[in-house]
Design a protein around this motif. Structure first.
Motif, mmCIF file in Angstrom:
data_model
loop_
_atom_site.group_PDB
_atom_site.id
_atom_site.type_symbol
_atom_site.label_atom_id
_atom_site.label_comp_id
_atom_site.label_asym_id
_atom_site.label_seq_id
_atom_site.Cartn_x
_atom_site.Cartn_y
_atom_site.Cartn_z
ATOM 1 N N GLU A 181 49.776 -35.129 -32.498
ATOM 2 C CA GLU A 181 50.789 -35.913 -33.188
ATOM 3 C C GLU A 181 51.544 -35.067 -34.217
ATOM 4 O O GLU A 181 52.762 -35.213 -34.387
ATOM 5 N N ILE A 182 50.844 -34.174 -34.885
ATOM 6 C CA ILE A 182 51.500 -33.301 -35.874
ATOM 7 C C ILE A 182 52.479 -32.365 -35.182
ATOM 8 O O ILE A 182 53.584 -32.103 -35.692
ATOM 9 N N GLU A 183 52.126 -31.848 -34.006
ATOM 10 C CA GLU A 183 53.048 -30.981 -33.265
ATOM 11 C C GLU A 183 54.302 -31.749 -32.846
ATOM 12 O O GLU A 183 55.429 -31.233 -32.945
ATOM 13 N N GLU A 240 60.158 -33.185 -34.021
ATOM 14 C CA GLU A 240 61.117 -34.211 -34.453
ATOM 15 C C GLU A 240 61.758 -33.842 -35.784
ATOM 16 O O GLU A 240 62.964 -34.034 -35.988
ATOM 17 N N ILE A 241 60.948 -33.314 -36.691
ATOM 18 C CA ILE A 241 61.466 -32.934 -38.007
ATOM 19 C C ILE A 241 62.494 -31.826 -37.871
ATOM 20 O O ILE A 241 63.547 -31.853 -38.523
ATOM 21 N N GLU A 242 62.209 -30.837 -37.011
ATOM 22 C CA GLU A 242 63.158 -29.732 -36.835
ATOM 23 C C GLU A 242 64.474 -30.228 -36.249
ATOM 24 O O GLU A 242 65.561 -29.827 -36.678
ATOM 25 N N GLU A 243 64.390 -31.118 -35.248
ATOM 26 C CA GLU A 243 65.612 -31.656 -34.642
ATOM 27 C C GLU A 243 66.404 -32.495 -35.646
ATOM 28 O O GLU A 243 67.636 -32.392 -35.726
ATOM 29 N N GLU A 244 65.706 -33.325 -36.394
ATOM 30 C CA GLU A 244 66.390 -34.165 -37.378
ATOM 31 C C GLU A 244 67.001 -33.320 -38.479
ATOM 32 O O GLU A 244 68.102 -33.602 -38.968
ATOM 33 N N ARG A 245 66.327 -32.271 -38.848
ATOM 34 C CA ARG A 245 66.846 -31.393 -39.890
ATOM 35 C C ARG A 245 68.148 -30.726 -39.449
ATOM 36 O O ARG A 245 69.118 -30.644 -40.212
ATOM 37 N N LYS A 246 68.157 -30.254 -38.217
ATOM 38 C CA LYS A 246 69.393 -29.639 -37.700
ATOM 39 C C LYS A 246 70.519 -30.656 -37.625
ATOM 40 O O LYS A 246 71.674 -30.352 -37.912
ATOM 41 N N ARG A 247 70.169 -31.899 -37.243
ATOM 42 C CA ARG A 247 71.202 -32.931 -37.158
ATOM 43 C C ARG A 247 71.807 -33.223 -38.527
ATOM 44 O O ARG A 247 73.027 -33.339 -38.671
ATOM 45 N N VAL A 248 70.938 -33.336 -39.538
ATOM 46 C CA VAL A 248 71.425 -33.606 -40.880
ATOM 47 C C VAL A 248 72.336 -32.491 -41.378
ATOM 48 O O VAL A 248 73.373 -32.727 -41.998
ATOM 49 N N LEU A 249 71.964 -31.247 -41.068
ATOM 50 C CA LEU A 249 72.739 -30.109 -41.549
ATOM 51 C C LEU A 249 74.092 -29.977 -40.849
ATOM 52 O O LEU A 249 75.053 -29.483 -41.441
ATOM 53 N N LYS A 250 74.175 -30.418 -39.589
ATOM 54 C CA LYS A 250 75.380 -30.149 -38.804
ATOM 55 C C LYS A 250 76.238 -31.376 -38.538
ATOM 56 O O LYS A 250 77.406 -31.244 -38.160
ATOM 57 N N ASP A 251 75.681 -32.571 -38.718
ATOM 58 C CA ASP A 251 76.441 -33.792 -38.433
ATOM 59 C C ASP A 251 77.240 -34.202 -39.671
ATOM 60 O O ASP A 251 76.652 -34.534 -40.709
#
Length: 771
Positions: free
Chosen positions: A297-299, A304-315
């Motif tokens: 679950e942690i993996e 998910e955290i990495e994908e969401e982080r990129k979305r926040v930075l670029k969207d």
């Protein structure tokens, strides 16, 4: 109706409870294994280390020095030894000023109690009006009521004594209030002038940035402040909506804690790997290996955290129309925070930024235009919450009357008529029942404040405290008086004519002093003793220490020092101000109980502030105008209540002399706010300039931009890899290099941007795209 015997039983129960709590605390605090629970603040400051782990196991757990048990109450004088300047340096100005509220209570009520007992109690006691009323209207009364204004007959000339005392109490209270307002305002300015450099001193929060089709929010903010604050603008940090990312990070941290728990459990017993169910709360579902499940679950969460982080930075949609803007000087920040930035007063709204610890990041993502609607919704919800809470209040008041219980449950009459049980029901049960009803209220009010959209923890607590105080006035004070009168005088209301009802209410209002005395003893005596015992943090710490702690760092995280809890503590104090001021002229017998509360609470909370509580933020005593205003509110309510009571006493000659009191009190409040309130909402430009000048002289080479670079970066973005930090700097912060950076734009207004200031070194103007 509680009698003196009932009050004595209640007092004995609460004093015994308080003594048991204090005795338990005095013993538990001496044990080495509780050291982190009762002295966490010193651990956080690095000034205290764990008791020695050498020697016998018993000595590591139990204090065997019997001499220390003889001095088991020495924590009380120790709590009073630290001078106030040292206390401010140790715990902050907010904590020190919070303690001054208790001191102010003592300053107000000790002289008032002396006067009331020396003058009003003899005046009240040497009458027999209640005996006459009992014969005519069948009104219940106790021996305590003979010491109240109810015992004075109608049209008596003795009411002049109460009017003179009302004026004396009002003038003395106002004198103490104005002296405290002046003192606290001076302490705040001294604190701000002597305080070390902090990011919020140079930063403002700008909201409602207007949309622009040709520029990003970051570019727009930079251009606007380069044009309008060319010599002082330094850098900025746009606000992003990272709430989903924050929730994922929080969930991952929780998973890691459970993984640590299961790994520790397995290390202690390797004969069998721990199992768990995958259903809701682990109550059902298929059994799986707990360690492998949490690793998996942690993996997943990490991806998910990495994908969401990129979305926040670029969207671009994740960037909110708001930013933290930092300036080169405090003077520049003060000018920006305290002025209107554009012709349209609804755009480019600026306010002082909270200190980074004080920011409530979730609410920064709320669109500014929705705040008014949110506050309207919460206002309506709070009205209905306050209204429907009258039902349990009425139930509590039913418990306060033996007669009421006997009428509704006659089969219990033989039981409740036993003397001790009767005393417990009337003298102890109502107070504890009301206390239990109020347990969940602060949590509900804090949720409401968060929904409203306040952006700092301090403003959330102040709004929640305001609502809590309103709730206490309406439900606990007015509700207890009105519903209590209705229950106790029901028979009289039915039998007597309508024009006699106001008189009966006038007699019933001071009679509720017995109920409030029981509440003060439950909440203000036993409750405060329970505060210092800290039973809940003690149990939680040892549970964490047993199940989760593997390293010294884990042990530090298991500590929960907590904070003052301004949203609950301050309104509770204000209820005692209200009760004391209302009953000072009506039933002075209540005043000694309030004095005991203020003195005891002052000692307890001073100990907690020195050794336990760790404030999440520092507002520089910004809450004091609220404290002052609530005491004034209590004073006006007491004056109006006395006017209403005197009118029922047919004191036509003396009652008009009370009309001037609320008028003078409100004028006094306006005078105090006009004289001192600005010190709590504005920062003097003179002080800002002096501090800037001194700082430049002492440290001319300090790199302020580097200091402010990441001060207001969302916490979920801190501590990442270098590449991630580069993306964050480029996409979130909008902090352009100070020289030679061109920002492409089609906006014609940008052509008017001045050349870089020689003083500020701001970024050069960007050329239009077609150039």
């Amino acid at each position: 109706m509680a009698t003196i015997a009932d009050i004595a039983v209640s007092g004995a129960i609460n004093l015994l409870t308080a003594f048991i709590f204090l005795l338990a605390f005095a013993i538990l605090r001496l044990q080495p294994f509780n050291d982190r629970v009762y002295f966490p603040k010193w651990y956080l400051k690095g000034l205290r280390s764990s008791p020695s782990r050498s020697g016998a196991f018993v000595r590591r757990v139990v204090n065997l020095d019997f001499r220390s048990y003889i001095r088991f109450l020495n924590w009380m004088p120790e709590a009073l030894k630290m001078p106030e300047p040292e206390l401010i340096d140790h715990a902050g100005l907010d904590s020190a000023i919070y303690l001054r509220i208790y001191l102010m209570g003592l300053k107000i009520f000790v002289p008032i109690t002396f006067l009331a007992w020396a003058i009003l109690v003899p005046v009240n006691y040497t009458n027999n009006a209640l005996e006459a009323v009992k014969m005519v209207a069948n009104v219940t009364a106790s021996d305590i009521d003979k010491l109240s204004i109810s015992n004075i007959p109608l049209k008596s000339q003795r009411f002049w004594t109460h009017i003179v005392m009302a004026y004396a109490f009002t003038f003395w209270t106002c004198y103490v209030l104005v002296r405290e307002y002046e003192k606290v305002a001076t302490m705040r300015l001294q604190f701000l002038s002597s305080e070390r450099r902090r990011p919020d001193q140079f930063t403002v929060l700008v909201r409602n940035v207007p949309p622009d089709p040709d520029e990003t929010v970051s570019e727009l903010v930079e251009h606007f402040f380069l044009v309008n604050h060319p010599d002082h603008y330094l850098t900025h940090q746009v606000v992003c909506n990272a709430n989903k990312l924050a929730s994922l990070v929080k969930k991952k941290k929780k998973m890691k804690n459970w993984l640590d728990y299961y790994q520790l459990k397995y290390s202690r017993n390797q004969s069998q790997r721990p199992q768990m169910k995958t259903g809701f709360l682990g109550l059902w579902g298929g059994k799986v290996d707990a360690i492998d499940h949490h690793i998996s679950e942690i993996e997943k969460l990490s991806k998910e955290i990495e994908e969401e982080r990129k979305r926040v930075l670029k969207d671009p949609k994740s960037i909110m129309p708001a930013a933290f803007v930092s300036f080169k000087t405090r003077w520049g920040a003060a000018v920006c925070a305290q002025t209107q930035q554009s012709r349209n007063p609804t755009l480019w709204l600026t306010e002082w930024a909270p200190e980074p610890r004080d920011v409530y990041w979730q609410n920064l993502a709320i669109p500014y235009v929705s705040l008014t609607v949110r506050r309207l919704i919460i206002g309506v919800a709070f009205f209905f919450l306050t209204f429907f809470f009258m039902i349990p209040i009425a139930s509590v008041q039913a418990l306060a009357s033996i007669e009421g219980i006997e009428k509704r449950a006659p089969f219990l009459k033989s039981v409740i008529e036993i003397k001790f049980i009767k005393s417990v029901i009337q003298g102890f049960l109502p107070g504890i029942a009301l206390k239990l009803f109020l347990i969940f209220l602060p949590t509900i009010l804090m949720i409401m404040s968060k929904f409203e959209g306040f952006i700092s923890l301090s403003s959330l607590e102040r709004r929640s405290a305001t609502r809590y105080y309103i709730f206490l006035i309406i439900n606990v004070f007015l509700g207890s008086i009105l519903t209590g009168a209705a229950f106790e005088q029901l028979n009289s209301f039915i039998k007597q004519s309508a024009n006699e009802i106001p008189k009966t209410i006038g007699v019933a209002v001071p009679m509720k002093a017995t109920f409030f005395i029981t509440y003060i003893m439950v909440d203000g005596w036993a409750g405060i003793a329970g505060e210092v015992l800290m039973l809940k943090p003690l149990v939680l710490y040892h549970l964490k220490n047993f199940f989760l702690v593997k390293t010294e760092k884990d042990r530090e995280e298991a500590m929960n020092p907590g904070s003052l809890g301004f949203n609950t503590g301050e309104p509770r104090i204000q209820l005692y101000f209200l009760l004391g001021l209302v009953y000072a002229t009506v039933t002075p017998v209540l005043l000694p109980f309030i004095i005991i509360f203020f003195a005891f609470a002052f000692v307890v909370f001073r100990h907690q502030i020195i050794n336990v509580y760790s404030q999440q933020y520092e507002s520089g005593a910004a809450f004091w105008p609220d404290v002052h205003g609530r005491v004034i509110t209590a004073l006006v309510i007491s004056q109006l209540a006395l006017m209403g009571l005197m009118s029922t006493k047919e004191a036509a000659q003396s009652t008009p002399f009370l009309i001037a009191l609320p008028v003078l009190t409100i004028w006094f409040h306006m005078f105090c706010n006009g004289r001192h309130k600005s010190a709590f909402v504005k920062y003097p430009l003179q002080e800002a300039m002096m501090k800037d000048t001194l700082e430049r002289a002492r440290d001319p080479n300090f790199n302020l931009k580097a200091y402010l670079q990441s001060a207001y970066v969302h916490p979920v973005f801190k501590g990442d890899s270098e590449d991630d930090e580069d993306d964050e700097d480029n996409l979130l912060s909008g902090k352009m290099e100070t020289e030679g950076v061109l920002v492409p734009t089609k906006r014609q207004s940008r052509r008017n941007t001045p050349v870089p200031s020689k003083i500020s070194g701001g970024s050069s103007p960007s050329l239009p795209e077609e150039v």
